[in-house]
Design a protein around this motif. Structure first.
Motif, short mmCIF file in Angstrom:
data_model
loop_
_atom_site.label_atom_id
_atom_site.label_comp_id
_atom_site.label_asym_id
_atom_site.label_seq_id
_atom_site.Cartn_x
_atom_site.Cartn_y
_atom_site.Cartn_z
N VAL B 128 0.84 -1.25 0.06
CA VAL B 128 -0.09 -0.24 0.13
C VAL B 128 0.78 1.29 0.01
CG1 VAL B 128 -1.67 1.26 1.34
CG2 VAL B 128 -1.86 -1.07 1.14
N ILE B 129 0.87 2.09 -0.92
CA ILE B 129 1.50 3.34 -0.99
C ILE B 129 0.60 4.48 -0.52
CG2 ILE B 129 2.85 5.03 -2.49
CD1 ILE B 129 3.74 2.58 -3.96
N CYS B 130 0.59 4.97 0.29
CA CYS B 130 -0.78 5.81 0.87
C CYS B 130 0.00 7.21 0.64
CB CYS B 130 -1.08 5.68 2.30
SG CYS B 130 -2.19 6.70 2.75
N ALA B 176 0.48 -4.64 10.28
CA ALA B 176 1.42 -4.58 8.85
C ALA B 176 2.87 -4.85 9.24
CB ALA B 176 1.52 -3.04 8.48
N VAL B 177 3.63 -5.52 8.44
CA VAL B 177 4.97 -5.82 8.47
C VAL B 177 6.04 -5.00 8.16
CG1 VAL B 177 4.52 -8.24 8.66
CG2 VAL B 177 4.93 -7.40 6.58
N TYR B 178 5.72 -3.99 7.31
CA TYR B 178 6.53 -3.16 6.79
C TYR B 178 5.89 -1.67 6.91
CZ TYR B 178 10.13 -0.65 4.01
OH TYR B 178 11.20 0.12 3.68
N VAL B 179 6.65 -0.69 7.55
CA VAL B 179 5.91 0.56 7.88
C VAL B 179 7.06 1.61 7.53
CG1 VAL B 179 4.63 2.29 8.79
CG2 VAL B 179 4.38 -0.15 9.25
N ALA B 180 6.98 2.44 6.52
CA ALA B 180 7.75 3.42 6.30
C ALA B 180 7.09 4.85 5.81
CB ALA B 180 8.93 3.23 5.15
N ARG B 181 7.70 6.01 6.17
CA ARG B 181 7.17 7.22 5.77
C ARG B 181 8.22 8.06 5.18
NH1 ARG B 181 5.55 10.75 10.47
NH2 ARG B 181 3.17 10.13 10.55
N TRP B 182 7.93 8.59 3.99
CA TRP B 182 9.04 9.51 3.36
C TRP B 182 8.16 10.71 2.84
CZ3 TRP B 182 13.64 8.91 4.78
CH2 TRP B 182 14.11 7.96 5.06
N LEU B 198 7.82 -3.83 -2.09
CA LEU B 198 7.27 -4.53 -2.85
C LEU B 198 7.96 -6.00 -2.93
CD1 LEU B 198 7.76 -2.38 -6.30
CD2 LEU B 198 5.56 -3.34 -5.45
N GLN B 199 8.99 -6.20 -2.37
CA GLN B 199 9.75 -7.35 -1.99
C GLN B 199 9.31 -8.02 -0.64
OE1 GLN B 199 13.70 -5.96 -2.35
NE2 GLN B 199 14.33 -7.45 -3.87
N LYS B 200 8.62 -7.13 0.25
CA LYS B 200 8.15 -7.86 1.32
C LYS B 200 7.17 -8.67 1.47
CE LYS B 200 9.00 -7.73 5.91
NZ LYS B 200 10.26 -8.04 6.25
N PRO B 201 7.23 -9.88 1.79
CA PRO B 201 5.67 -10.81 1.88
C PRO B 201 4.97 -10.26 3.01
CG PRO B 201 7.64 -12.24 2.26
CD PRO B 201 8.34 -10.74 2.10
N GLY B 202 3.78 -9.99 2.81
CA GLY B 202 2.75 -9.34 3.84
C GLY B 202 2.31 -8.01 3.42
N PHE B 203 1.56 -7.43 4.37
CA PHE B 203 1.17 -6.21 4.12
C PHE B 203 1.98 -4.87 4.63
CE2 PHE B 203 -1.75 -2.57 5.50
CZ PHE B 203 -2.67 -2.96 4.45
N SER B 204 2.43 -4.44 3.30
CA SER B 204 3.44 -3.33 3.49
C SER B 204 3.04 -2.01 3.23
CB SER B 204 4.67 -3.74 2.82
OG SER B 204 4.14 -4.01 1.45
N VAL B 205 3.16 -1.02 4.07
CA VAL B 205 2.65 0.24 3.88
C VAL B 205 3.81 1.29 3.64
CG1 VAL B 205 1.10 2.12 5.06
CG2 VAL B 205 0.65 -0.21 5.39
N VAL B 206 3.82 2.23 2.88
CA VAL B 206 4.52 3.30 2.52
C VAL B 206 3.75 4.77 2.58
CG1 VAL B 206 6.45 4.43 1.16
CG2 VAL B 206 6.26 1.88 1.31
N GLU B 207 3.91 5.36 3.54
CA GLU B 207 2.97 6.76 3.75
C GLU B 207 4.27 7.87 2.91
OE1 GLU B 207 2.52 8.47 7.61
OE2 GLU B 207 1.48 10.17 6.61
N VAL B 208 3.57 8.49 2.01
CA VAL B 208 4.33 9.51 1.26
C VAL B 208 3.78 10.92 1.63
CG1 VAL B 208 5.33 10.33 -0.86
CG2 VAL B 208 4.72 7.81 -0.75
N LYS B 259 12.28 4.40 8.02
CA LYS B 259 11.52 3.12 7.85
C LYS B 259 11.31 2.59 9.56
CE LYS B 259 13.98 -0.77 7.17
NZ LYS B 259 14.99 -1.61 6.24
N PHE B 260 10.17 2.55 9.71
CA PHE B 260 9.89 2.31 11.27
C PHE B 260 9.58 0.73 11.66
CE2 PHE B 260 7.77 6.41 10.03
CZ PHE B 260 8.81 7.14 10.36
N ILE B 261 8.86 -0.02 10.73
CA ILE B 261 8.79 -1.42 11.06
C ILE B 261 9.06 -2.20 9.78
CG2 ILE B 261 6.86 -3.08 11.45
CD1 ILE B 261 6.87 -0.91 13.82
N ASP B 262 9.76 -3.48 10.11
CA ASP B 262 10.21 -4.38 9.32
C ASP B 262 10.44 -5.59 9.86
OD1 ASP B 262 11.16 -5.71 7.03
OD2 ASP B 262 13.00 -4.29 6.57
#
Lengths: 108, 292
Positions: B128-130, B176-182, B198-208, B259-262
């Protein structure tokens, strides 16, 4: 020539760290900027964030009525492609150009 | 007075291969950051060398919702807030497909908020790219659940008094297993984060965090999108692995990015296969998708 100058102690006003030790081996890339003028909406992201200050806003308008960027000192471009990444309109891109005269006066 | 008009350019941009050029120029305002996010996404896809047939982009409604219409891969423009349920269905039919949801804060967190938390809870393998511009931009600048306190919006003319969502905290606490904000200014780090997600298996979130020039910054009298970019430049602090509870964004206050959660956690399909194999033994054939 570069090797001998590296071994001599620095003269007055000179400093060792002014010149990186591998400066003669590192080749600075050079880029050529292509601007698709009529796609530009004049946001100035490329002009503001170009690390080498290559771009400047032009005085003239494109067909949409926006001022667009111009490469004023293209020789400075190192093909970092930040302008290409930042442009929201897909209107600017860089292509690396190969320098022909690299060995003539280079350090190696 | 004679106006000097530049000659039409006939050159093609390297991005053109990934764009539906019949729809370009896009509708986004001058100094909007959405085009930059599209470039970052395209560069990440390019870097990972994902075959375009194995990629699907789903968007909801809003300015960011237009992304699905501009990217030349299999894409779908869903109804408001329903990008994640559509993407979940797409993923479950063909788990080998890389499904990416690119949508806005109003679409994903407000109207599709329930879908967001449940997809995160189930750990559905989607990215998810939010894109967070702090406001409902396409419909006229109404207050969104991400509008910072005290910011002005057309339905909050005296300033917002509702506590906004903190998207990384919401995503982490939902699972979520991957959370980042940029921000839209950190293009290279954003590209890297999207590639990792994109490479992470699971629900990954990038907040932009992206500038909205016409509604957010004009209503709040903080200049154009370029001024907001300069603001991000001066006021973003990179803190990898920061506690997500401390990532609230105040009005024109410092923004923590990184990058907060991985972490690792079994995805929805993996959990289903493991459990049913345990219950039914050899009778169970692991599910690998129903698409041919």
């Amino acid at each position: 020539m570069a090797d001998s100058s590296r071994r001599t102690p620095p003269g007055p006003g000179q400093k060792y760290w002014r010149r990186p030790l591998d400066a003669d081996r590192i080749k600075v890339p050079h880029g050529e900027i292509h601007i698709l003028v009529n796609r530009c909406k004049g946001c100035q992201f490329c002009v503001e964030y170009c690390p080498r200050d290559v771009l400047e806003m032009s005085e003239s308008f494109n067909v949409k009525g926006y001022h667009y960027p111009e490469a004023v000192n293209e020789g400075e471009c190192v093909n970092c492609q930040l302008c290409e990444m930042l442009c929201p309109e897909f209107a600017i891109f860089c292509v690396e150009v190969e320098e022909e005269v690299a060995d003539d006066d280079g350090g190696s | 007075m004679k106006r000097e008009v530049a000659a039409p350019a006939t050159e093609a941009h390297p991005m053109d291969e990934l764009l539906r050029m019949d729809r370009i120029p896009h509708i986004w305002c001058p100094t909007c950051g959405l085009g930059t996010v599209v470039t970052a996404f395209a560069s990440a896809v390019d870097k990972l060398e994902i075959p375009l047939d194995d990629l699907a982009v789903v968007s909801g409604i809003g300015c960011t919702g237009r992304v699905a219409g501009y990217i030349k891969v299999d894409s779908f423009h869903t109804t408001h807030g329903r990008a994640i349920p559509f993407a979940t269905g797409l993923h479950l039919t063909n788990p080998k497909l890389k499904v990416v949801v690119i949508s806005g804060d109003g679409d994903l967190i407000s109207i599709g908020g329930n879908h967001f938390i449940h997809a995160a809870r189930r750990n559905v393998d989607i990215t998810v790219i939010c894109v967070n511009n702090f406001i409902y931009a396409m419909t006229g600048g109404q207050v969104a659940p991400t509008t910072p306190l005290r910011a002005n919006a057309s339905t909050m003319p005296y300033g917002n008094f509702e506590r906004p969502f903190n998207i990384p905290y919401l995503a982490e606490s939902s699972g979520a297993v991957y959370v980042a904000r940029w921000t839209a200014l950190h293009v290279r780090r954003l590209t890297k984060a999207i590639a990792e997600a994109l490479q992470k298996p699971g629900f990954s979130v990038v907040e932009v965090i992206s500038p909205c020039s016409t509604l957010y910054s004009r209503r709040n009298r903080i200049g154009t999108g370029l001024d907001l970019m300069k603001f991000y430049h001066d006021n973003c602090e990179i803190k990898h692995g920061a506690d997500t509870r401390e990532l609230d964004i105040g009005f024109q206050e410092e923004i923590t990015v990184g990058k907060f959660i991985d972490t690792e956690r079994p995805t929805y399909v993996e959990s289903m296969n493991t459990w049913y194999a345990e219950v039914f033994g050899d009778q169970y054939e692991p599910y690998e998708g129903s698409a041919k």
